[in-house]
Design a protein around this motif. Structure first.
Motif, PDB file in Angstrom:
ATOM      1  N   SER A 191     -14.111  21.601 -35.399  1.00 56.82           N
ATOM      2  CA  SER A 191     -12.849  22.138 -35.935  1.00 56.82           C
ATOM      3  C   SER A 191     -13.105  23.345 -36.836  1.00 56.82           C
ATOM      4  O   SER A 191     -12.425  24.375 -36.731  1.00 56.82           O
ATOM      5  N   LEU A 192     -14.088  23.219 -37.726  1.00 51.70           N
ATOM      6  CA  LEU A 192     -14.407  24.336 -38.617  1.00 51.70           C
ATOM      7  C   LEU A 192     -14.918  25.548 -37.836  1.00 51.70           C
ATOM      8  O   LEU A 192     -14.566  26.692 -38.145  1.00 51.70           O
ATOM      9  N   ALA A 193     -15.729  25.283 -36.807  1.00 58.17           N
ATOM     10  CA  ALA A 193     -16.270  26.395 -36.022  1.00 58.17           C
ATOM     11  C   ALA A 193     -15.171  27.109 -35.259  1.00 58.17           C
ATOM     12  O   ALA A 193     -15.132  28.351 -35.193  1.00 58.17           O
ATOM     13  N   TRP A 220     -12.068  27.251 -36.105  1.00 56.35           N
ATOM     14  CA  TRP A 220     -11.240  27.944 -37.092  1.00 56.35           C
ATOM     15  C   TRP A 220     -11.905  29.239 -37.565  1.00 56.35           C
ATOM     16  O   TRP A 220     -11.275  30.288 -37.665  1.00 56.35           O
ATOM     17  N   ARG A 221     -13.215  29.170 -37.827  1.00 60.24           N
ATOM     18  CA  ARG A 221     -13.922  30.335 -38.347  1.00 60.24           C
ATOM     19  C   ARG A 221     -14.055  31.434 -37.299  1.00 60.24           C
ATOM     20  O   ARG A 221     -14.058  32.614 -37.622  1.00 60.24           O
ATOM     21  N   THR A 222     -14.211  31.062 -36.052  1.00 62.80           N
ATOM     22  CA  THR A 222     -14.393  32.073 -35.000  1.00 62.80           C
ATOM     23  C   THR A 222     -13.075  32.538 -34.407  1.00 62.80           C
ATOM     24  O   THR A 222     -13.062  33.435 -33.560  1.00 62.80           O
ATOM     25  N   ASN A 223     -11.967  31.915 -34.847  1.00 62.72           N
ATOM     26  CA  ASN A 223     -10.649  32.251 -34.301  1.00 62.72           C
ATOM     27  C   ASN A 223     -10.617  32.107 -32.783  1.00 62.72           C
ATOM     28  O   ASN A 223      -9.871  32.807 -32.089  1.00 62.72           O
ATOM     29  N   THR A 283     -15.535  17.372 -37.155  1.00 64.07           N
ATOM     30  CA  THR A 283     -15.408  18.269 -38.307  1.00 64.07           C
ATOM     31  C   THR A 283     -16.073  19.613 -38.033  1.00 64.07           C
ATOM     32  O   THR A 283     -15.488  20.681 -38.286  1.00 64.07           O
TER      33      THR A 283
END
Length: 547
Positions: free
Chosen positions: A534-536, A538-541, A531
């Motif tokens: 995945s979030l990291a 997504w946030r950093t593109n 999790t």
């Protein structure tokens, strides 16, 4: 002179037509292409058939083992898979060509990735642990064996293993109270004449018509002898105790297969199947051993509601986040500062500085950790002697956490130094110069230009490093072992992270190993890391930039 010139030109051209001698590297690189025609002919076909025959032989052996255990679905899957592999490698059609390359990798992925994952998930929903390893039928047999105890009027015997005329194992027995002599078989206790048995101070020497077992054969029958029983009166039986004595034992529990329950003969206490892999009385008394069974969400419920598991789990969970975050953050900042400092081509001894900074990364990590364990020892460690202090680096809760983070930074910062140095050198100087022309100071150039471009390269590595440190078992195990012991006296130490806590639960918790609870925590670790990663991303593109 013209003919001589012509001859010279002709000779030069002839020499130019001679191909140069290939180097050793070229010869080695050409070996596969030269060997391909050889192995694609009859020789290759013979090797292929030999390997397939070997694989089929292993498959037949595995099918026999699985069938003997009654695992028919597995036998069917094995048979279908083996047939498909044979067809793929023996077929010459176009559809079979990619399969010949995909099958080995797929099988290895299934063996080392997919199957372990499914097995871990399965174990997480069971009570698989010490005392709950057997099947139910095996557990019933084990309980019956454990219930044997000497009755009030039980007898003890001198004993010697022997063979009868047919070569069958028997026990030569002498009653220690009466001196009566017997031969014990698995069916009955047979009295024999005392004169036919020779006894000395060391025990039974032999008996007429029987051959005593001695030497290496006596060691070889140890397992058979342990399971050997001689029935006597009622449900009592004589069982060997060692190699020269035997005792009469009687069961203290009676099993009723119809009701599926045990009853203690002495007081009539009933033990029923509790649905959790044990026979348990109403008073909570439990018979051992138990058996492995599905318990649903019980392990996860234990993590949420059992204080003995929940409290240390939450404490370890918070520390794991802190350890992973601080180790990555400090290592990255330190590595980046060193990279900025040494990103100056004209600096003296630049190569020497870079080599010295990379040395910790080049040394095997577990060796460095063991060395640091000695350096930080509060009694004879070099660190305390150099600083003239007596700091308990590894034996105080707070200092041990500081030690773990500092050693992790020492091991990881060279990695970020190399990554940051390469990323800095890949940033075009024109962008920095343009920023300076627009009036940007050193900090603004770094914050607005250098750092964003740097993070495009480094961000995925930061995420991967966080996931690595989240499960960095080696740094904890080799440096502190998870210690010092926590004040609540639970399995988790003060520096344990989730993975080392899981290891302790799996191999040193409560009665012993608790694989079910450890697998449940392992699943939670996987979900947390997946999790956050995945979030990291997504946030950093980061993934978008990579594409």
């Amino acid at each position: 002179r013209l003919p001589l010139l012509g001859d010279s030109v002709t000779t030069t051209a002839a020499r130019a037509e001679v191909p140069p001698r290939p180097s050793f590297a070229q010869t080695v690189m050409a070996l596969p292409s030269r060997a391909a025609p050889f192995f694609s002919g009859p020789v290759g076909l013979a090797i292929k058939i030999l390997l397939l025959a070997l694989m089929n032989g292993i498959a037949v052996w595995a099918a026999i083992v699985l069938a003997d255990e009654g695992k028919w679905p597995a036998v069917a899957v094995l048979a279908v898979t083996t047939i498909l592999i044979d067809l793929a490698y023996l077929s010459r059609r176009a559809w079979a060509l990619p399969l010949k390359f995909l099958i080995p990798g797929t099988l290895l992925m299934l063996a080392f990735q997919v199957i372990p994952i499914f097995y871990t998930v399965n174990v997480a929903f069971t009570n698989y642990s010490t005392g709950h390893i057997l099947s139910k039928d095996e557990a019933i047999v084990g309980i019956q064996g454990n219930s044997l105890a000497p009755p009030p009027d039980g007898k003890s015997y001198l004993m010697t293993p022997a063979r009868d005329a047919d070569g069958e194992l028997v026990l030569l027995l002498v009653d220690e109270d009466t001196g009566n002599t017997f031969v014990g078989t698995t069916e009955e206790l047979i009295p024999i004449e005392e004169s036919s048995v020779e006894v000395d101070d060391l025990g039974i020497v032999g008996a007429e018509g029987y051959t005593t077992i001695k030497g290496p054969e006596l060691v070889a029958i140890d397992r058979e002898l342990t399971a050997f029983t001689v029935p006597t009166t009622g449900s009592a039986a004589i069982r060997p105790e060692g190699l020269d004595t035997a005792v009469e034992l009687a069961p203290t529990l009676r099993y009723d297969p119809v009701r599926d329950q045990f009853t203690r003969i002495e007081d009539g206490l009933v033990f029923n199947d509790d649905g959790k892999g044990s026979f348990t009385a109403r008073s909570g008394e439990e018979l051992e051993p138990g058996w492995k069974t599905n318990v649903g969400w019980a392990n996860f419920d234990k993590i949420l509601h059992n204080p003995l598991v929940r409290d240390p789990f939450l404490r370890v969970f918070v520390w794991t986040f802190a350890f992973a975050f601080l180790a990555v953050l400090i290592s990255f900042v330190l590595g980046l500062l060193l990279a900025i400092t040494l990103d100056k081509p004209g600096m003296n001894f630049l190569r020497t500085y870079r080599v010295l900074l990379v040395l910790p990364y080049a040394i095997p990590g577990f060796l460095s950790l063991l060395v640091w364990q000695g350096l930080l020892n509060d009694d004879f460690g070099v660190v305390n002697k150099l600083l003239h202090t007596d700091i308990p680096w590894l034996f105080d809760s707070n200092w041990a956490k500081v030690s773990v983070i500092l050693v992790s930074v020492w091991l990881t910062s060279p990695y970020f130094f190399l990554i940051s140095l390469g990323a800095l050198q890949s940033i075009p100087m024109e962008l920095k110069e343009a920023a300076r022309v627009d009036g940007g100071g050193p900090w603004q150039v770094f914050r607005k230009v250098t750092l964003p471009l740097l993070l495009i390269v480094v961000a995925p590595l930061l995420i991967a490093s966080f996931a690595f440190n989240f499960n960095n078992f080696g740094n904890i195990y080799f440096l502190t072992g998870g210690g010092p012991q926590s004040s609540d006296q639970t399995t988790a130490g003060d520096t344990d992270i989730l993975i080392s806590y899981t290891y302790k639960i799996a191999f040193a918790s409560g009665k012993g190993q608790d694989y079910g609870l450890a697998s449940a925590i392992a699943l939670i670790i996987f979900l947390v890391v997946a999790t956050i990663s995945s979030l990291a991303f997504w946030r950093t593109n980061a993934l978008e930039n990579i594409r």
